[in-house]
Design a protein around this motif. Sequence first.
Motif, PDB file in Angstrom:
ATOM      1  N   MET A   1     -23.971 -17.484   0.842  1.00 19.80           N
ATOM      2  CA  MET A   1     -24.685 -18.600   1.445  1.00 19.80           C
ATOM      3  C   MET A   1     -26.123 -18.590   0.954  1.00 19.80           C
ATOM      4  SD  MET A   1     -22.474 -19.989   3.372  1.00 19.80           S
ATOM      5  CE  MET A   1     -23.354 -21.096   4.438  1.00 19.80           C
ATOM      6  N   ARG A   3     -29.896 -19.024   1.877  1.00 23.09           N
ATOM      7  CA  ARG A   3     -30.714 -18.906   3.090  1.00 23.09           C
ATOM      8  C   ARG A   3     -31.773 -19.991   3.133  1.00 23.09           C
ATOM      9  NH1 ARG A   3     -28.871 -18.219   6.518  1.00 23.09           N
ATOM     10  NH2 ARG A   3     -27.055 -16.893   6.446  1.00 23.09           N
ATOM     11  N   ARG A  22     -36.609 -25.758   2.957  1.00 23.94           N
ATOM     12  CA  ARG A  22     -35.588 -25.965   3.970  1.00 23.94           C
ATOM     13  C   ARG A  22     -34.848 -24.650   4.155  1.00 23.94           C
ATOM     14  NH1 ARG A  22     -31.810 -30.357   4.668  1.00 23.94           N
ATOM     15  NH2 ARG A  22     -30.462 -29.715   6.365  1.00 23.94           N
ATOM     16  N   PHE A  24     -31.619 -22.690   6.128  1.00 27.48           N
ATOM     17  CA  PHE A  24     -30.320 -23.065   6.657  1.00 27.48           C
ATOM     18  C   PHE A  24     -29.929 -22.081   7.736  1.00 27.48           C
ATOM     19  CE2 PHE A  24     -29.769 -26.289   3.601  1.00 27.48           C
ATOM     20  CZ  PHE A  24     -30.295 -25.835   2.426  1.00 27.48           C
ATOM     21  N   GLY A  25     -30.416 -22.283   8.908  1.00 30.81           N
ATOM     22  CA  GLY A  25     -30.036 -21.428  10.018  1.00 30.81           C
ATOM     23  C   GLY A  25     -30.898 -20.187  10.093  1.00 30.81           C
ATOM     24  N   THR A  26     -31.126 -19.739  11.308  1.00 32.10           N
ATOM     25  CA  THR A  26     -31.925 -18.533  11.532  1.00 32.10           C
ATOM     26  C   THR A  26     -31.005 -17.439  12.055  1.00 32.10           C
ATOM     27  OG1 THR A  26     -33.631 -20.030  12.276  1.00 32.10           O
ATOM     28  CG2 THR A  26     -34.010 -17.692  12.649  1.00 32.10           C
ATOM     29  N   PRO A  27     -31.015 -16.272  11.438  1.00 32.91           N
ATOM     30  CA  PRO A  27     -30.177 -15.197  11.975  1.00 32.91           C
ATOM     31  C   PRO A  27     -30.602 -14.872  13.399  1.00 32.91           C
ATOM     32  CG  PRO A  27     -31.072 -14.602   9.840  1.00 32.91           C
ATOM     33  CD  PRO A  27     -31.720 -15.875  10.233  1.00 32.91           C
ATOM     34  N   PRO A  28     -29.664 -14.782  14.310  1.00 29.70           N
ATOM     35  CA  PRO A  28     -30.042 -14.537  15.699  1.00 29.70           C
ATOM     36  C   PRO A  28     -30.612 -13.139  15.848  1.00 29.70           C
ATOM     37  CG  PRO A  28     -27.704 -15.033  15.509  1.00 29.70           C
ATOM     38  CD  PRO A  28     -28.242 -14.953  14.138  1.00 29.70           C
ATOM     39  N   GLU A 118     -28.111 -14.898  -0.430  1.00 30.78           N
ATOM     40  CA  GLU A 118     -27.699 -13.579   0.046  1.00 30.78           C
ATOM     41  C   GLU A 118     -27.345 -12.694  -1.142  1.00 30.78           C
ATOM     42  OE1 GLU A 118     -24.607 -14.507   2.752  1.00 30.78           O
ATOM     43  OE2 GLU A 118     -26.002 -14.904   4.393  1.00 30.78           O
ATOM     44  N   ASP A 162     -28.130 -32.167   2.111  1.00 36.60           N
ATOM     45  CA  ASP A 162     -26.986 -32.200   3.016  1.00 36.60           C
ATOM     46  C   ASP A 162     -25.684 -32.385   2.270  1.00 36.60           C
ATOM     47  OD1 ASP A 162     -28.511 -33.727   5.916  1.00 36.60           O
ATOM     48  OD2 ASP A 162     -27.886 -31.668   5.512  1.00 36.60           O
ATOM     49  N   ARG A 163     -25.757 -33.036   1.087  1.00 35.05           N
ATOM     50  CA  ARG A 163     -24.523 -33.247   0.336  1.00 35.05           C
ATOM     51  C   ARG A 163     -24.244 -32.130  -0.652  1.00 35.05           C
ATOM     52  NH1 ARG A 163     -21.434 -37.741   0.841  1.00 35.05           N
ATOM     53  NH2 ARG A 163     -22.085 -38.758   2.763  1.00 35.05           N
ATOM     54  N   PRO A 166     -24.646 -28.294   1.700  1.00 32.34           N
ATOM     55  CA  PRO A 166     -24.563 -28.507   3.147  1.00 32.34           C
ATOM     56  C   PRO A 166     -24.631 -27.182   3.888  1.00 32.34           C
ATOM     57  CG  PRO A 166     -22.411 -28.805   2.128  1.00 32.34           C
ATOM     58  CD  PRO A 166     -23.380 -28.609   1.015  1.00 32.34           C
ATOM     59  N   HIS A 167     -25.568 -27.074   4.781  1.00 27.25           N
ATOM     60  CA  HIS A 167     -25.752 -25.853   5.557  1.00 27.25           C
ATOM     61  C   HIS A 167     -25.892 -24.617   4.676  1.00 27.25           C
ATOM     62  CE1 HIS A 167     -25.166 -27.277   9.704  1.00 27.25           C
ATOM     63  NE2 HIS A 167     -24.548 -28.262   9.093  1.00 27.25           N
ATOM     64  N   GLN A 169     -24.252 -24.037   1.991  1.00 27.03           N
ATOM     65  CA  GLN A 169     -23.002 -23.718   1.305  1.00 27.03           C
ATOM     66  C   GLN A 169     -23.022 -24.339  -0.085  1.00 27.03           C
ATOM     67  OE1 GLN A 169     -19.623 -22.280   2.552  1.00 27.03           O
ATOM     68  NE2 GLN A 169     -19.859 -22.123   0.360  1.00 27.03           N
ATOM     69  N   MET A 170     -22.939 -23.508  -1.115  1.00 26.63           N
ATOM     70  CA  MET A 170     -22.864 -24.058  -2.464  1.00 26.63           C
ATOM     71  C   MET A 170     -21.440 -24.504  -2.729  1.00 26.63           C
ATOM     72  SD  MET A 170     -25.320 -21.565  -4.657  1.00 26.63           S
ATOM     73  CE  MET A 170     -24.417 -20.065  -4.391  1.00 26.63           C
TER      74      MET A 170
END
Lengths: 191, 716
Positions: A1, A3, A22, A24-28, A118, A162-163, A166-167, A169-170
């Motif tokens: 993924m 980051r 940008r 893509f999500g924050t590790p909790p 990653e 986003d396309r 997305p998130h 994801q390559m």
Amino acid sequence: MVRAFVLLAPGGPAPCRVLYARTFGTPPGAGPGGPRQRLRRKEQLLVVARQVASQCQLLQASLGRPSSPQLPQLPDEPVSLQDAPGGVFQMSPGDPFPERVTVVWLSVLALAFALVCEPQENLSLAEITLRRLAPRLLLSLRLLGPGADVLLRPDAADGLLDRLLPHGQMLFLNERFLQAMDRELGLKVSR
Amino acid sequence: MSPCNDLVLSCDEIQDTKLLSLVSSVLLAQGSRGEVAAVGQRVVQGLERRLPEGQSARFLLPVLANVISLSPGSLTEEQTNVVSKKLADWLRYASIQQGMAQPSGGFFSSPRTKQPAPITEVDGAVATDFFTVLSVAQHYTQDQWLNVQAFSMLRNWLLCYGGKELDTLNPGASAGGDSSGTPLVPVPATPGRLLPPRERLRDKAFAYCQRLVEQSTRRPLKKEDGDLQKACLIEAVTIMDIICKQDSSYVCRAVSCLKILHSRICGDATYARALLPIAQLFLNHSKQAAVDSDAIYKHLFSDIPALLFHNPSLAFEFVQFCKDNSQLFTDSSSIFRQSFPNLFKFLAWNSPALISEFVDLLPFLLDPGTATEIFHLLLDLPCLTAALDIQLRAAALPVSEKAGADPAGKPATCLEAFHHPLYRSMFQYLLRSRAAPEDAPDSLVPLRQLLGSLAGSPRVVQCAETVPVLLELFFRVVAEFADGSLINQLVVLLLQRSDQLYDIPAFKEDVYRVLGSNLAMLCGLRPALVVELSTEILEFSGAVSNIQSKEAIFTHMAWAVGEFLSVSHDKRCTVEQITRFFETLEAVLFEITQLRPQASTPSCAPRAISVLMATLTKLAARSQDLIPRVSMFLSKMRTFVQSPAVTSVYCEEDLEEILIRATELMNLLKMPSVAQFVFTPPVASTRFQKEVNDSLPLALRMVTQLLEPAAGSMPV
């Protein structure tokens, strides 16, 4: 993924600037949330940008190219990515992210694009993704003059990411899939 | 988190998949485990049920991929089974016919329905097997998009949930990571009975990867698809490796498939990056499959770096591969360890990007057998960069020009020299692929001089900047395992090579600095070497030019002589030896402290003068007949320091420091027994004693105060 994605102006004599970034999500569990977390993320991306800028300048120097590349004469002239310099490097755990990351970067004109991935990510795919993102992003930027004075359209950049990413994801898109995606987005990318 | 309840986002009520994806990106950015789990639950829910008309699961899969990468424990086993089942279906059963174009509604849209065309391969041939990411169509159906999404997230999914135990507390560690030793009992797929979801996904995923391997060597009609083919190949092999780790019954099939693939691509430089995951799979599993994979490793380590050192992505991935498999380098006879000259080519060409990787890798390459060869290699690393540059340029020349060199005459350019008989063997040695300590030519000095014309090239300079860092690391690692003979060897080489460095001034400065301090370290490790190598050390210390050109090394050498040339460090130290060293150093000091320095007198750092004076004093303290000579010399320092010709060369503080030091040393020599004690402490094996030695200047000052309780500030 992936980051994070960073679009930066490497500078040269000028300090490097992050133009758009940008994550893509924050590790909790990464610490207290809120403004401090956002500030820390900004700082981390700035560290990445500075490293990309210095790698870019060193590579340009070793290739014997001037550090401030010329803009294409016509604004609509397609940007050739053939000889666009690029590279890969790794950043150790703690500097600046808690875990190890690999950064893949590409430099076009006076800008640079970077994907923070990653550790065991497919770097070939990351390079392909960057080479696809770059011209499409440049389409949505207006180059106001020599150097990195660009007019960003962050909504267009967001939509593109986003396309194509997305998130974070390559995607393994062959050329026909890419064309289909361009049609969906309404982009006219010269081929 | 949010200022008021109305602003709280939740994904529960959202039916539209695109909106759900957008809301999820906000929720996943919060960094809250609960939010991540909630998003994960909602997405799986969305995938389980039939979606409303017009909605596509296509937008949900990336959200799921992000969820499992942020927080792997978010899904229950039942949920992962549901998703595994869907993934297997999407991978295997996507439509094999092209999608229909959206009706354009223009003038010429005809109502007749066309037969959907079959999908094709990237080379245009009609596809005869199931749909994959390398299948080509004019328009794509929804399930074909899902096929692409599913493959794109497959590796992470298998790493997270494909292993035999689902440990919701720490799934990342157990899943797929440790099952290489214990083979799973494979569950045979009997007709009419489906495999459990996890095993079924593995089966479909493996078949998909095998199909990709076959598809990736077709010749694509569009050039850009070629890049994707390689990326797909790398991903497919990596996934096969993961599957083999999770279920060893796949190993035989994987190994035989990849052996065929390897023989097909090993000659093609564009597929070089794919050789790395192939080698990794063989490293992980070939023992189990009882397959001999040495040829694969040999090709990878002997041929690839020499050909493709200039490809930065390959260089990075290759070094990563070495780091990930560092245990391979512990066996000193293996092809991996023996190929270290090849590995350094990556660093020589791509220095800024790879230096930190090499700092991690270097310790694994060093052992008593390779230390001296790597020492030479590090010092010649910028030469290697220059030689690689010439090699590339020579290869790019048309054939007619290559034969143009006149063997009898001297080559005019570096390029001509590449094939010239005078230089060819030197180039070959520098550019060797394997460790060859015995084949070293007598001297690379002519080659270094020839390559001097490239010393200003940016790439060479960037490489030169990495050398001091690696040298420092080299000494630190070698100090841990070096025995007496290796230390002696290194000191001799160090002194020899100080004359034979590539001519970049900043490079030489930095290297001298590192060599000097490490010389002192090595002497500290093995004080006896001062006696054992007295010939070489005398030769070096006696050359006055060394004090100017290689001040750092000279100063540390002189210091080491003063510290360690004594009976307490080595019983073989005789009075004659002390006297010989004394006379050599005295001559040098005499030369550089002339009252009327001539143009030929070397000017040197004041520190060197101080160290020389101290060393002479130390030697005199051990052989007391020398004391009068030293005392007389030191007493002349006042005149030296005040002479007008000298004050113009050195600055005032430095001259004062020299004078103070000379006075202290003289005073110390007035009490020979104290001097002996101060300068020849018992062999310092404890840290306390080392600290005593380090505080020598302070000790000297205090003694001076005792002897001359006159005006002057107390030492702080």
